[in-house]
Design an enzyme around this catalytic site. Structure first.
Site, short mmCIF file in Angstrom:
data_model
loop_
_atom_site.label_atom_id
_atom_site.label_comp_id
_atom_site.label_asym_id
_atom_site.label_seq_id
_atom_site.Cartn_x
_atom_site.Cartn_y
_atom_site.Cartn_z
N ASP A 131 16.56 23.65 31.60
CA ASP A 131 17.91 23.09 31.52
C ASP A 131 17.82 21.63 31.09
O ASP A 131 16.79 20.97 31.31
CB ASP A 131 18.61 23.16 32.88
CG ASP A 131 18.79 24.59 33.35
OD1 ASP A 131 18.83 25.49 32.50
OD2 ASP A 131 18.88 24.78 34.58
N1 URA Z 1 15.52 27.49 36.79
C1 URA Z 1 16.63 26.74 36.61
O1 URA Z 1 17.62 26.88 37.31
N2 URA Z 1 16.61 25.81 35.62
C2 URA Z 1 15.53 25.59 34.83
O2 URA Z 1 15.57 24.72 33.95
C3 URA Z 1 14.39 26.38 35.05
C4 URA Z 1 14.41 27.32 36.03
#
Ligand code: URA
Length: 240
Positions: free
Chosen positions: A103
């Site tokens: 993310d």
């Molecule tokens: N899980 C999440 O919620 N976000 C990420 O970036 C990676 C794993």
């Protein structure tokens, strides 16, 4: 392989641009400028310099980045910078892809490669590649939440509960969690389903490959053979 093709395959632009770099005397081999674009070299362990910066020929690119917050794992980012802007243009020009996405606000270990098979192997849901994160939570963690994560929590839109491969408290609000899947916002959703909230997320490891402590946020490095081996150990297919 001729010098022009070497530069071309390593991301130094079009064939014409590579020829021009050589003609301008900007390319050196074994310490001396090489002006012959057709000069032939064995590519194994071949090193060269462009504008005095050293490069090694690599048939495929395997790299890791310590992703900072505020960067999207996309070539066409919507609201933030692209992680590709943190790489040298030669690497981005080779068509490297992110091996799974983090993310925008997640930090830590991100792999990149132009080897399609490698990208597939480490993102395929069939391969249970463990990914370990350090999550900072809004509320203090408790044993019930940890047990729920280990037993499995039902995420919105999923039919079966998803369990963490491991979940342990590192501090009152610091959770070390390992998951084998790579679903959308998976760790944040799991923490929410367990009754807490993820305030910050950092990926520390993929299999036994750990983010090197001296790789600063925003910095990248090539994967060496030992690091590729550490990854391969993590990619055995799940028994049927
Ligand atoms: N899980 C999440 O919620 N976000 C990420 O970036 C990676 C794993």
């Amino acid at each position: 392989m001729d010098l022009e093709s070497i530069l071309f395959t390593q991301g130094f632009g079009s064939r014409r641009q590579c020829r021009a770099l050589i003609a301008q005397g900007r390319v050196a081999v074994a310490g001396g400028v090489c002006l012959d674009a057709d000069a032939d070299f064995a590519v194994e362990d071949f090193t060269f310099e462009v504008d005095r910066a050293p490069w090694r020929y690599r048939e495929r690119a395997y790299a890791m980045l310590n992703k900072p917050a505020g960067y999207e794992c996309s070539r066409e980012p919507q609201h933030h910078h692209s992680v590709f802007s943190l790489l040298p243009p030669q690497l981005a020009a080779r068509g490297v892809q992110c091996v799974g996405r983090l993310d925008e606000d997640t930090t830590g270990l991100l792999l990149l490669s132009d080897d399609g098979q490698f990208v597939h192997t480490y993102t395929s849901p069939k391969r249970k590649v463990p990914k370990t994160y350090l999550a900072t939570t809004r509320h203090p963690l408790d044993e019930l939440q940890l047990q729920a994560l280990r037993d499995g929590v039902l995420l919105h839109g999923e039919k079966t509960p998803i369990a963490a491969a491991a979940a342990a408290m590192r501090d009152e609000r610091q959770l070390e969690i390992t998951v084998n899947e790579g679903k959308y916002h998976q760790v944040k959703r799991m923490i929410a389903a367990a009754g807490n909230r993820c305030e910050a997320l950092h990926r520390e490891r993929i299999g036994s490959l750990a983010l090197p402590p001296d790789l600063a946020p925003g910095a990248w490095q090539w994967l060496d053979e030992a690091q590729l081996q550490a990854l391969r150990g993590a990619s055995s297919p799940t028994p049927a």
